[in-house]
Design a protein around this motif. Structure first.
Motif, PDB file in Angstrom:
ATOM      1  N   LEU A 112     -12.938  -5.085  -1.506  1.00 39.18           N
ATOM      2  CA  LEU A 112     -12.723  -3.894  -2.318  1.00 39.18           C
ATOM      3  C   LEU A 112     -14.032  -3.562  -3.011  1.00 39.18           C
ATOM      4  O   LEU A 112     -14.618  -4.415  -3.686  1.00 39.18           O
ATOM      5  CB  LEU A 112     -11.631  -4.142  -3.366  1.00 39.18           C
ATOM      6  CG  LEU A 112     -11.425  -3.059  -4.427  1.00 39.18           C
ATOM      7  CD1 LEU A 112     -10.959  -1.751  -3.794  1.00 39.18           C
ATOM      8  CD2 LEU A 112     -10.435  -3.524  -5.478  1.00 39.18           C
ATOM      9  N   THR A 113     -14.505  -2.337  -2.841  1.00 33.88           N
ATOM     10  CA  THR A 113     -15.716  -1.865  -3.501  1.00 33.88           C
ATOM     11  C   THR A 113     -15.309  -0.813  -4.524  1.00 33.88           C
ATOM     12  O   THR A 113     -14.639   0.163  -4.184  1.00 33.88           O
ATOM     13  CB  THR A 113     -16.696  -1.249  -2.485  1.00 33.88           C
ATOM     14  OG1 THR A 113     -16.994  -2.215  -1.480  1.00 33.88           O
ATOM     15  CG2 THR A 113     -17.976  -0.792  -3.166  1.00 33.88           C
ATOM     16  N   ALA A 114     -15.699  -1.047  -5.781  1.00 28.14           N
ATOM     17  CA  ALA A 114     -15.293  -0.146  -6.857  1.00 28.14           C
ATOM     18  C   ALA A 114     -16.244  -0.298  -8.044  1.00 28.14           C
ATOM     19  O   ALA A 114     -16.965  -1.295  -8.141  1.00 28.14           O
ATOM     20  CB  ALA A 114     -13.871  -0.449  -7.298  1.00 28.14           C
ATOM     21  N   LYS A 122      -6.462   4.330  -4.950  1.00 30.04           N
ATOM     22  CA  LYS A 122      -7.368   4.520  -3.818  1.00 30.04           C
ATOM     23  C   LYS A 122      -8.510   5.469  -4.157  1.00 30.04           C
ATOM     24  O   LYS A 122      -9.589   5.349  -3.591  1.00 30.04           O
ATOM     25  CB  LYS A 122      -6.601   5.053  -2.608  1.00 30.04           C
ATOM     26  CG  LYS A 122      -5.677   4.024  -2.002  1.00 30.04           C
ATOM     27  CD  LYS A 122      -4.973   4.602  -0.786  1.00 30.04           C
ATOM     28  CE  LYS A 122      -4.122   3.562  -0.094  1.00 30.04           C
ATOM     29  NZ  LYS A 122      -3.444   4.112   1.085  1.00 30.04           N
ATOM     30  N   SER A 123      -8.284   6.364  -5.091  1.00 29.75           N
ATOM     31  CA  SER A 123      -9.330   7.319  -5.475  1.00 29.75           C
ATOM     32  C   SER A 123     -10.488   6.646  -6.214  1.00 29.75           C
ATOM     33  O   SER A 123     -11.544   7.244  -6.379  1.00 29.75           O
ATOM     34  CB  SER A 123      -8.741   8.423  -6.353  1.00 29.75           C
ATOM     35  OG  SER A 123      -8.244   7.868  -7.568  1.00 29.75           O
ATOM     36  N   GLU A 166       0.840  -1.186   0.000  1.00 26.27           N
ATOM     37  CA  GLU A 166       0.000   0.000   0.000  1.00 26.27           C
ATOM     38  C   GLU A 166       0.879   1.242   0.000  1.00 26.27           C
ATOM     39  O   GLU A 166       1.889   1.297   0.711  1.00 26.27           O
ATOM     40  CB  GLU A 166      -0.888  -0.021   1.247  1.00 26.27           C
ATOM     41  CG  GLU A 166      -1.833   1.136   1.359  1.00 26.27           C
ATOM     42  CD  GLU A 166      -2.766   1.006   2.562  1.00 26.27           C
ATOM     43  OE1 GLU A 166      -3.513   1.965   2.793  1.00 26.27           O
ATOM     44  OE2 GLU A 166      -2.749  -0.030   3.245  1.00 26.27           O
ATOM     45  N   THR A 167       0.512   2.217  -0.824  1.00 27.41           N
ATOM     46  CA  THR A 167       1.173   3.522  -0.812  1.00 27.41           C
ATOM     47  C   THR A 167       0.114   4.557  -0.451  1.00 27.41           C
ATOM     48  O   THR A 167      -1.047   4.221  -0.224  1.00 27.41           O
ATOM     49  CB  THR A 167       1.777   3.873  -2.188  1.00 27.41           C
ATOM     50  OG1 THR A 167       0.722   4.068  -3.129  1.00 27.41           O
ATOM     51  CG2 THR A 167       2.733   2.784  -2.673  1.00 27.41           C
ATOM     52  N   GLU A 168       0.508   5.798  -0.451  1.00 21.22           N
ATOM     53  CA  GLU A 168      -0.427   6.878  -0.144  1.00 21.22           C
ATOM     54  C   GLU A 168      -1.587   6.920  -1.145  1.00 21.22           C
ATOM     55  O   GLU A 168      -2.703   7.255  -0.792  1.00 21.22           O
ATOM     56  CB  GLU A 168       0.320   8.210  -0.153  1.00 21.22           C
ATOM     57  CG  GLU A 168      -0.536   9.397   0.203  1.00 21.22           C
ATOM     58  CD  GLU A 168       0.246  10.698   0.185  1.00 21.22           C
ATOM     59  OE1 GLU A 168      -0.322  11.695  -0.278  1.00 21.22           O
ATOM     60  OE2 GLU A 168       1.414  10.710   0.614  1.00 21.22           O
ATOM     61  N   LYS A 169      -1.320   6.532  -2.396  1.00 23.71           N
ATOM     62  CA  LYS A 169      -2.325   6.694  -3.440  1.00 23.71           C
ATOM     63  C   LYS A 169      -2.877   5.405  -4.044  1.00 23.71           C
ATOM     64  O   LYS A 169      -3.805   5.449  -4.840  1.00 23.71           O
ATOM     65  CB  LYS A 169      -1.759   7.564  -4.562  1.00 23.71           C
ATOM     66  CG  LYS A 169      -1.464   8.972  -4.092  1.00 23.71           C
ATOM     67  CD  LYS A 169      -1.073   9.860  -5.233  1.00 23.71           C
ATOM     68  CE  LYS A 169      -0.799  11.253  -4.676  1.00 23.71           C
ATOM     69  NZ  LYS A 169      -0.779  12.246  -5.709  1.00 23.71           N
ATOM     70  N   ALA A 170      -2.303   4.252  -3.692  1.00 18.14           N
ATOM     71  CA  ALA A 170      -2.760   3.017  -4.352  1.00 18.14           C
ATOM     72  C   ALA A 170      -2.519   1.779  -3.491  1.00 18.14           C
ATOM     73  O   ALA A 170      -1.702   1.798  -2.572  1.00 18.14           O
ATOM     74  CB  ALA A 170      -2.055   2.848  -5.696  1.00 18.14           C
TER      75      ALA A 170
END
Length: 65
Positions: free
Chosen positions: A52-54, A36-37, A15-19
């Motif tokens: 994961l909901t997407a 993550k966005s 995990e990173t700040e954005k993904a």
């Protein structure tokens, strides 16, 4: 109106700040980066799999469904 959101079970390998680096089978060599966005993860205490909901189109584009 029909929602295009879907829940899938994934393993988060990194995990990173954005993904998140996720896979559906727990194999890191088949994992993909998921922004993550574009989704939400429900962490489950003590479990290796998360929900994961997407949107369906993004899950398809990433090869997760």
């Amino acid at each position: 109106m029909k929602s295009d959101l879907h829940d899938i079970e994934v393993v988060i390998h990194h995990e990173t700040e954005k993904a998140w680096l996720v896979s559906t089978d727990g194999k890191r060599d088949k994992a993909v980066w998921f922004p993550k966005s574009q989704g939400e993860v429900e962490y489950k205490s003590g479990a290796s799999h998360m929900t994961l909901t997407a949107p369906e189109r993004i899950l398809i584009d990433k090869g997760l469904v």
